[in-house]
Design a protein around this motif. Structure first.
Motif, short mmCIF file in Angstrom:
data_model
loop_
_atom_site.label_atom_id
_atom_site.label_comp_id
_atom_site.label_asym_id
_atom_site.label_seq_id
_atom_site.Cartn_x
_atom_site.Cartn_y
_atom_site.Cartn_z
N TRP A 1 0.81 -1.22 0.00
CA TRP A 1 0.00 0.00 0.00
C TRP A 1 0.85 1.27 0.00
O TRP A 1 0.31 2.37 -0.03
CB TRP A 1 -0.94 -0.01 1.21
CG TRP A 1 -1.59 -1.33 1.38
CD1 TRP A 1 -1.41 -2.23 2.40
CD2 TRP A 1 -2.52 -1.95 0.49
NE1 TRP A 1 -2.15 -3.35 2.20
CE2 TRP A 1 -2.85 -3.21 1.03
CE3 TRP A 1 -3.11 -1.55 -0.72
CZ2 TRP A 1 -3.74 -4.07 0.40
CZ3 TRP A 1 -3.99 -2.42 -1.35
CH2 TRP A 1 -4.30 -3.66 -0.79
N HIS B 1 -11.15 -5.90 8.73
CA HIS B 1 -10.84 -5.91 7.29
C HIS B 1 -12.07 -6.06 6.40
O HIS B 1 -12.18 -5.32 5.39
CB HIS B 1 -9.81 -6.99 7.00
CG HIS B 1 -8.41 -6.58 7.36
ND1 HIS B 1 -7.71 -5.63 6.64
CD2 HIS B 1 -7.58 -6.96 8.37
CE1 HIS B 1 -6.52 -5.45 7.19
NE2 HIS B 1 -6.41 -6.24 8.24
N THR C 1 -13.49 -3.35 3.57
CA THR C 1 -13.88 -3.75 2.21
C THR C 1 -15.30 -3.27 1.91
O THR C 1 -15.58 -2.80 0.80
CB THR C 1 -13.80 -5.28 2.05
OG1 THR C 1 -12.47 -5.71 2.32
CG2 THR C 1 -14.19 -5.71 0.65
N ARG D 1 -15.29 0.16 0.80
CA ARG D 1 -14.36 0.38 -0.31
C ARG D 1 -13.12 1.16 0.13
O ARG D 1 -12.65 2.06 -0.56
CB ARG D 1 -15.05 1.09 -1.47
CG ARG D 1 -16.21 0.31 -2.07
CD ARG D 1 -16.77 0.91 -3.34
NE ARG D 1 -17.22 2.29 -3.12
CZ ARG D 1 -16.63 3.35 -3.63
NH1 ARG D 1 -15.55 3.21 -4.38
NH2 ARG D 1 -17.12 4.55 -3.40
N ASP E 1 -10.36 -0.72 1.47
CA ASP E 1 -9.30 -1.71 1.63
C ASP E 1 -8.17 -1.58 0.62
O ASP E 1 -7.09 -2.14 0.82
CB ASP E 1 -9.89 -3.13 1.55
CG ASP E 1 -10.67 -3.37 0.27
OD1 ASP E 1 -11.50 -2.51 -0.06
OD2 ASP E 1 -10.46 -4.40 -0.38
N LYS E 2 -8.38 -0.86 -0.47
CA LYS E 2 -7.34 -0.76 -1.51
C LYS E 2 -6.66 0.60 -1.54
O LYS E 2 -5.88 0.89 -2.47
CB LYS E 2 -7.97 -1.02 -2.89
CG LYS E 2 -8.68 -2.36 -3.03
CD LYS E 2 -7.73 -3.53 -2.86
CE LYS E 2 -8.44 -4.85 -3.09
NZ LYS E 2 -7.56 -6.03 -2.88
N LYS F 1 -4.10 3.53 -1.19
CA LYS F 1 -2.64 3.56 -1.19
C LYS F 1 -2.13 4.94 -0.80
O LYS F 1 -2.83 5.94 -0.93
CB LYS F 1 -2.08 3.17 -2.55
CG LYS F 1 -2.31 1.70 -2.91
CD LYS F 1 -1.55 1.33 -4.16
CE LYS F 1 -1.67 -0.15 -4.47
NZ LYS F 1 -0.87 -0.56 -5.64
#
Length: 220
Positions: free
Chosen positions: A151, A206, A210, A213, A215-216, A218
């Motif tokens: 990340w 976690h 998710t 939205r 969890d991704k 960076k």
């Protein structure tokens, strides 16, 4: 005063175990089916992780500062709306409804990075529990690669690579973690207890990230 004196005799790991036990009790007493992460105990555990990172030394300065800023961001939001202290997940819901969860310096993003910092802490302690003789540099590097590196952008990764050279040896780190007169075996047991309490909480967090939205996300 009594609580303060008791804490002075405890290690950061032991204090974190107490807070995690309290957090779990609060979760158990909740009768609702939704995710529940009591805010104050969660942030307190994060502050204790900062103290553990301090013992690793300057190599963790960037991560330490990041955790501290994220804790302060969430505390500021909760101070303006004390009802949010009851459940950190309510912050995610609030910011998602407002369309701000993924923007700027949101508390939702702070929650994401605090969670990842705890992932790193667990991964590091798991390695030291499994092999107390493992070199700290190797343990930190392995833990970083599976929890934070995916990340981090090039700036954060570059700062980490420079800091990695300043890590103390494993024996020095273990000695710094131990309270006075505690042996290594007892510390290892405390670390195992800490891991066993924290991992289920992270496993609940976690999927919630998710769901919103987050969890991704960076960094730079």
């Amino acid at each position: 005063m009594k609580r303060k004196r008791e804490m002075e005799k405890e290690s950061e790991i032991q204090s974190a175990i107490e807070e995690l036990s309290m957090l779990i009790q609060l979760k158990t007493s909740d009768n609702h089916g939704a995710a529940l992460i009591p805010t104050r105990p969660f942030l307190y555990v994060c502050n204790l992780v900062i103290q553990v990172l301090d013992k690793i030394g300057p190599t963790m300065a960037v991560l330490r500062q990041d955790i501290n800023q994220n804790v302060e961001r969430i505390e500021l939001q909760c101070d303006s709306d004390p009802s949010l202290y009851s459940n950190l997940v309510e912050i995610l819901k609030k910011e998602a409804d407002e369309g701000n969860a993924r923007k700027g310096t949101s508390c939702s993003k702070a929650f994401v990075w605090l969670t990842r910092s705890l992932d790193f802490t667990v991964a590091l302690l798991q390695r030291l529990v499994k092999n107390p003789d493992q070199e700290m540099e190797e343990a930190v590097k392995d833990s970083y690669n599976i929890t934070l590196k995916p990340w981090h952008g090039w700036i954060s990764s570059a700062a980490y690579r420079v800091a990695l050279k300043l890590i103390p040896d494993t024996k020095s780190f273990i000695n710094l973690l131990k309270p006075k007169d505690e042996n290594t075996e007892t510390l290892i047991e405390d670390m195992e207890t800490f891991i066993s309490l924290l991992v289920p909480i992270l496993e609940e967090i976690h999927p919630t990230l998710t769901l919103y939205r987050l969890d991704k996300l960076k960094s730079t």
